[in-house]
Each structure stands twice: as structure tokens, then as C-alpha cells.
Write a protein that holds these residues in place. Structure first.
Motif, mmCIF file in Angstrom:
data_model
loop_
_atom_site.group_PDB
_atom_site.id
_atom_site.type_symbol
_atom_site.label_atom_id
_atom_site.label_comp_id
_atom_site.label_asym_id
_atom_site.label_seq_id
_atom_site.Cartn_x
_atom_site.Cartn_y
_atom_site.Cartn_z
ATOM 1 N N UNK A 138 -0.580 -12.110 -12.721
ATOM 2 C CA UNK A 138 -0.204 -11.941 -11.218
ATOM 3 C C UNK A 138 0.017 -10.517 -11.030
ATOM 4 N N UNK A 139 0.060 -10.169 -9.671
ATOM 5 C CA UNK A 139 0.589 -8.979 -8.869
ATOM 6 C C UNK A 139 -0.256 -7.695 -9.323
ATOM 7 N N UNK A 140 -1.703 -8.028 -9.667
ATOM 8 C CA UNK A 140 -2.411 -6.849 -9.695
ATOM 9 C C UNK A 140 -3.094 -6.395 -8.643
ATOM 10 N N UNK A 141 -3.090 -5.217 -8.022
ATOM 11 C CA UNK A 141 -3.398 -5.021 -6.679
ATOM 12 C C UNK A 141 -4.759 -3.864 -6.771
ATOM 13 N N UNK A 142 -5.913 -4.411 -6.208
ATOM 14 C CA UNK A 142 -6.931 -3.609 -6.115
ATOM 15 C C UNK A 142 -7.122 -3.089 -4.722
ATOM 16 N N UNK A 143 -6.724 -1.713 -4.547
ATOM 17 C CA UNK A 143 -6.991 -1.410 -2.931
ATOM 18 C C UNK A 143 -8.226 -1.206 -2.586
ATOM 19 N N UNK A 144 -8.514 -1.351 -1.213
ATOM 20 C CA UNK A 144 -9.977 -1.241 -0.650
ATOM 21 C C UNK A 144 -10.436 0.016 -0.842
ATOM 22 N N UNK A 145 -9.627 1.219 -0.967
ATOM 23 C CA UNK A 145 -10.028 2.603 -1.478
ATOM 24 C C UNK A 145 -10.531 2.869 -2.486
ATOM 25 N N UNK A 146 -10.280 1.785 -3.641
ATOM 26 C CA UNK A 146 -10.536 1.814 -4.971
ATOM 27 C C UNK A 146 -9.523 2.193 -5.948
ATOM 28 N N UNK A 147 -8.345 2.246 -5.695
ATOM 29 C CA UNK A 147 -7.193 2.406 -6.798
ATOM 30 C C UNK A 147 -6.738 1.278 -7.246
ATOM 31 N N UNK A 148 -6.890 0.970 -8.631
ATOM 32 C CA UNK A 148 -6.143 -0.003 -9.077
ATOM 33 C C UNK A 148 -4.857 0.250 -9.200
ATOM 34 N N UNK A 149 -3.855 -0.912 -8.975
ATOM 35 C CA UNK A 149 -2.512 -0.636 -9.076
ATOM 36 C C UNK A 149 -1.668 -1.828 -9.927
ATOM 37 N N UNK A 150 -1.139 -1.266 -11.062
ATOM 38 C CA UNK A 150 -0.471 -2.161 -12.169
ATOM 39 C C UNK A 150 1.260 -2.000 -12.012
ATOM 40 N N UNK A 151 1.625 -1.510 -11.058
ATOM 41 C CA UNK A 151 3.027 -1.137 -10.938
ATOM 42 C C UNK A 151 3.748 -2.438 -10.780
ATOM 43 N N UNK A 152 3.106 -3.405 -10.018
ATOM 44 C CA UNK A 152 3.756 -4.791 -9.621
ATOM 45 C C UNK A 152 2.934 -5.810 -10.568
ATOM 46 N N UNK A 153 2.072 -5.756 -11.552
ATOM 47 C CA UNK A 153 1.645 -6.712 -12.319
ATOM 48 C C UNK A 153 2.481 -7.271 -13.188
ATOM 49 N N UNK A 154 1.902 -8.423 -13.538
ATOM 50 C CA UNK A 154 2.954 -9.334 -14.668
ATOM 51 C C UNK A 154 2.322 -10.316 -15.483
ATOM 52 N N UNK A 155 2.603 -10.456 -16.503
ATOM 53 C CA UNK A 155 1.802 -11.486 -17.353
ATOM 54 C C UNK A 155 2.927 -12.398 -17.918
#
Length: 544
Positions: free
Chosen positions: A526-543
Motif C-alpha cells: 500500500x501507499x505507493x504513489x505514482x505522480x502523473x508527472x512521472x515521479x515514483x514515491x515510496x515515502x508513504x509506501x508500506x508492506x
């Protein structure tokens, strides 16, 4: 497909509300911003991902591509960072002030912003990095993003010096930046990895600091643990990060597997926690409950080289463009639920009246085989052609690119009676040949670098390194300049509408489809953010 919106306030406010995405949770993302829920998990949380290939560079001004951004955006952080809702928010800078004329930004860096080696992040680190971005000796492909800064373009073009670039560290924690003109989306621009800081002390001691894990210093949510070149990168939680309590993952293990079919097999064997969908399996997988589809701001398109026959003729260019049925390509070739492109600027950008750019400017490139045949005939007559000169369509080696190229070849044959030769080359050769205007007709991709339509449109001004068509139009150049400096937001958008229509009238390029992002996730991610402008964000990701 869910729509994301970029909402810009009136120019007098000089603030940004960028890229507001519709709810991305889709069973995958959570709203909890706190640390690990409940008691600490007994096992390490290790996210298993695939980056596709080796980053081209992890030096912020040089790594201007998605495989570099994926890693960089999680190791490092700029003054602003795109949040879960895709709006720029305070990051290394805890606050900023904007002058009344909207041209001068004063950023205040957090006292607890540190590098992974314990050094404080300073305003000098940003001044050093931003001037490195614009230094012509760096040769950064992202340098044009710094042209909003007073003196930036002149320095990059060799007509000015670093001292003329209006980026100044007033003290260790205060950076002052003066722009050429008020730029309401500037906070969005500087969230791009090209504007990440560089530890000046480390870089001066070791100019290749970014090339290996042992020397790499990070200021973002994660830091580098190991880097086995062309094999894998391992990142671990950065205990020096100012917002470390938000980061839930202990480790991220990046594979470098270029083939999507192999990636999917690794996902099935639990070697990866997420995967793209192989094109030959799209029909059976795309509607699965575990599939997440999100918008991405970008365009898949083809470039004409107007310096090579027969594409010096605008009618012949239009004929080729109108012979293409974009709807058939997305329905029967790519099959990833992309939206067929009938304009150049992708959906999701909203003007001051609340109207989406794409809706306001309408369909500019439509499939019309009869009109295409007529235009081809007229163009050939204008050029005195009894027979059309040979046409070669070039694409970079990839099964998806090959499938689209073969479909275009068939459409040109069926709808124009023209036999087109296909040629594929490896990416590095393809890229250099396209930049050098050696290719006649070639595939291209554009993913937005920041949240404003002018980012795509500025690519086709005269002399732009992103142009790669040989096309030049003085009226178009003037419209883009106005679109980058006009303080009245509605007028600014009107200039962009006019520019896109002119681009369609001249047709140095033609569109295929807008991008989206399609992934399958394991249920415990959960929490994986893929911004429309192409940056992948794992700051909030969880497993879990």
C-alpha cells in the motif's frame, strides 16, 4: 480512467495548486501518514521492485529519465516535494516567501534537514546544484528547466556567467531565487529531481560521489546501501531524514530487469511486489481486481524530420498523420486502456475557468483516410513528385514500439498506398541519431517534467534540444515566450491554446496515445504513489 487536475490560482496570488489527483487508493493506498501502525513489525519491511535498467546517472542534473528519477526521488528531496495529492508541498524548505511582483522566492531550509552522512543541508548546497544544472560544461539535458531563473539561460548558452544566475545563499538556511518573470507553477518545477541539492563539500572532494553506494550521500527518505551496477540497487531507511517517522519501509530492493515478461514471472514467483502487464497478456490481465490504472501526463508520438524529403511538405506530413487511426492502436495493439490522442497536450490540465485544456482545444488530429489521400496528392504535386521518395520509420528496440510501428506501416499502406520501411535500433544509437536529425520518421515519448501545459509545448521552439524535427516557426516561438511570461493566467492559457493549434496546423509531429500507468500489486502493498508527472514515491509506501 480517473482524471487528475492541475488547478492554478490567478496570477496575483503567485501560488500553485498542481496536479490534484482523483482518489488513488483503489485498495492500494492509505491515508494514514503516521509511522508503522500498531506495534513495530518483528520482520524487516523490504519492498521488492524492478527499475527496468541501470539509472543513466544519479547526479541530479544529469539523470533526466524515469529510471534515474525512480531512484533519485526516493534518495533525495528538493525544496518542495509532490504530496500524495500531487501538489507541491514543503520538503527540505519548511517555508518560503514570494515578493509582491511574484519574481523573487526566498526559501527557508529546515534546521533538521541533514545529509545521510550527518552534514546539514545548506542553501549553498542548492546554489551549487542549481548552478551546476545550468553550467554548459555539465551538459544537463534538464538545463532548460532552469531558464525560468534570471540569468539561467544566458549562462547555459555561454552568454553569461554563474555569477549572473540569480540564485543566492543568503545564509546557511536561506536561499533567494529571482525569476525572469512571475511563474505561478515554479514550486511545481522545482519538485523535479533536476533541482535536488548536491552536498557541495562532498562533491568537491569527490566529483564522482554519485556513482557508487559507498560515496553516495542522500537527503531524502532513503539512503543507498548497495549498488551492484546493471544488477540491483538496495536502499534503506534514512535515519537522518527530517521526516523519518513517516517512512514505513525498512528497505527497498530494486532489480534491473528490462523485459516485462520476465518482470511478470518474477512477480508470480514472489521475487517482486509489483509488475507491469506484458503486452501479450493485456487481454487476460487488464481487468483484474489487483490492477491499478492511474493517469500519467505524457504523449506517445512520432516526429517528422522536416529537413528530409518528403516531409519538408506540410501537406504530406498531414497526410501521414491523418492516415493513422489512433483508436485502433489503443484498442487492438497497446491494449492497456490508454486514451487515443487527438491533440498534443494530455488531459488533466485545468485552466482558470476550470476547463480541461484538452476539452477546451478539442480534437486537432483526426483519422480521415480520404482527406489524407487528397493531401498526399496535393503535396506531391507541389513538390513535383511522380513517386514519393522512400520513407523509413525508425523505432528503438522494444516489442511494444515494434507492434505500433508495424501497425503504422500497415495503415500507411492501406490508407495512403505508401510502402514504408521499418528500422529498429538500440536506444542509445536511436536517441543520438534522432537528436542529430538523422532519422526521417521516428517514434518519441514525452513525459511531463512539471505540471503545466507549456512544458510540452516549449519542446518545439526553435533550437530546443527537445525539438528534434528541424521545424522552426517564429510565430510559435513568440506564443511560447508569452505563455511563459504572461501574468494574466487566462491570457497565458489562450497563448498555449493558440500554440497547440499552430503545432497541429504545421504538423511536425503526430500523436498516438496519452500515457497511463498500469501495475499489478501484491495484496500486502500500500501507499505507493505514482505522480502523473512521472515521479515514483515510496515515502508513504508500506508492506504488511
Amino acid at each position: 480512467m480517473k482524471k487528475w487536475l492541475l488547478l492554478f490560482l490567478a496570477a496575483l496570488t503567485f501560488t500553485v495548486l498542481a496536479a490534484c489527483t482523483a482518489n488513488k487508493d483503489a485498495g492500494k493506498k492509505q491515508d494514514d501518514d503516521s509511522g508503522t501502525k500498531g506495534e513495530a513489525a518483528s520482520e524487516e519491511k523490504v519492498l521488492l521492485m524492478n527499475n527496468g535498467e541501470e539509472p543513466s546517472s544519479l547526479n541530479p542534473p544529469e539523470g533526466f529519465d524515469s529510471v534515474s528519477w525512480n531512484v533519485l526521488n526516493n534518495l533525495m528531496e528538493g525544496m518542495t516535494r509532490l504530496g500524495k495529492d500531487d501538489k507541491p508541498e514543503a520538503a527540505t524548505a519548511e517555508s518560503w516567501d514570494v515578493s509582491e511582483d511574484g519574481k523573487t522566492y526566498t526559501f527557508h531550509i529546515r534546521e533538521d534537514a541533514n545529509w545521510s552522512n550527518g552534514d546539514p543541508v545548506t542553501a549553498g548546497d542548492f546554489e551549487f546544484a542549481w548552478k551546476q544544472l545550468l553550467d554548459p560544461e555539465t551538459g544537463s539535458p534538464a538545463a532548460f528547466l532552469g531558464y525560468f531563473i534570471e540569468g539561467g539561460e544566458a549562462f547555459n548558452n555561454g552568454e553569461g556567467s554563474a555569477d549572473d544566475v540569480m540564485v543566492t545563499a543568503k545564509d546557511d538556511k536561506t536561499l533567494e531565487v529571482t525569476l525572469k518573470a512571475p511563474t505561478g507553477f515554479f514550486l511545481h518545477v522545482i519538485s523535479n529531481p533536476a533541482f535536488f541539492p548536491v552536498n557541495e563539500k562532498v562533491a568537491k572532494e569527490n566529483p564522482e560521489w554519485y556513482a557508487d553506494a559507498d560515496s553516495f550521500v542522500a537527503n531524502g527518505p532513503f539512503k543507498m546501501e548497495t549498488w551492484e551496477h546493471d544488477s540491483k540497487i538496495v536502499m534503506v531507511k534514512n535515519d537522518q531524514y527530517w521526516d523519518k517517522d513517516t517512512v514505513k519501509l525498512d528497505k527497498v530492493d530494486w532489480a534491473m530487469v528490462p523485459e516485462t515478461n520476465t518482470e511478470y514471472q518474477m512477480f508470480q514467483s514472489n521475487e517482486l511486489d509489483m509488475t507491469e502487464i506484458p503486452s501479450d497478456m493485456a487481454d487476460q490481465l487488464i481487468d483484474g481486481d489487483d490492477v491499478v490504472i492511474e493517469d500519467q501526463a505524457g504523449l506517445y508520438f512520432y516526429r517528422f524530420n522536416v529537413e528530409k524529403e518528403p516531409f519538408q511538405n506540410v501537406k504530406i506530413r498531414k497526410a501521414f498523420a491523418m492516415a493513422v487511426d489512433q483508436n485502433k492502436i489503443v484498442d487492438f495493439v497497446t491494449k492497456n486502456k490508454e486514451e487515443a490522442a487527438h491533440g498534443f497536450v494530455s488531459p488533466g490540465f485545468t485552466d482558470p475557468s476550470g476547463t480541461d485544456f484538452r476539452e477546451a482545444n478539442g480534437d486537432l488530429v483526426t483519422f480521415d483516410p480520404e482527406k489524407a489521400k487528397q493531401l498526399l496528392k496535393e503535396g506531391m504535386e507541389e513538390e513535383g513528385y511522380d513517386k514519393l521518395p522512400p520513407v523509413t520509420l525508425t523505432y528503438s528496440t522494444d516489442e511494444a514500439h515494434k507492434a505500433i510501428a508495424e501497425t503504422l506501416q500497415n495503415m500507411f499502406s492501406e490508407n495512403l498506398g505508401v510502402d514504408v520501411t521499418l528500422e529498429n535500433t538500440e536506444w542509445n544509437v536511436f536517441s543520438e541519431d534522432q537528436k542529430a536529425l538523422k532519422l526521417q520518421l521516428s517514434r518519441s515519448t514525452f513525459l511531463f517534467d512539471y505540471g503545466d501545459p507549456v512544458n510540452f509545448l516549449e519542446s518545439f521552439i526553435t533550437g530546443s534540444t527537445m525539438n528534434r524535427t528541424g521545424w522552426s516557426n517564429e510565430e510559435y516561438d513568440k506564443l511560447i515566450e508569452k505563455a511563459k511570461t504572461e501574468t494574466d493566467e487566462q491570457k497565458r492559457w489562450d497563448y498555449m491554446y493558440e500554440a497547440e493549434k499552430l503545432l497541429a496546423e504545421e504538423m511536425p509531429i503526430f500523436p498516438i496515445h496519452y500515457y497511463n500507468q498500469v501495475y499489478i500489486y501484491k495484496d500486502n502493498i500500500s501507499g505507493v504513489v505514482r505522480h502523473p508527472v512521472g515521479y515514483l514515491e515510496l515515502k508513504w509506501a508500506d508492506k504488511e
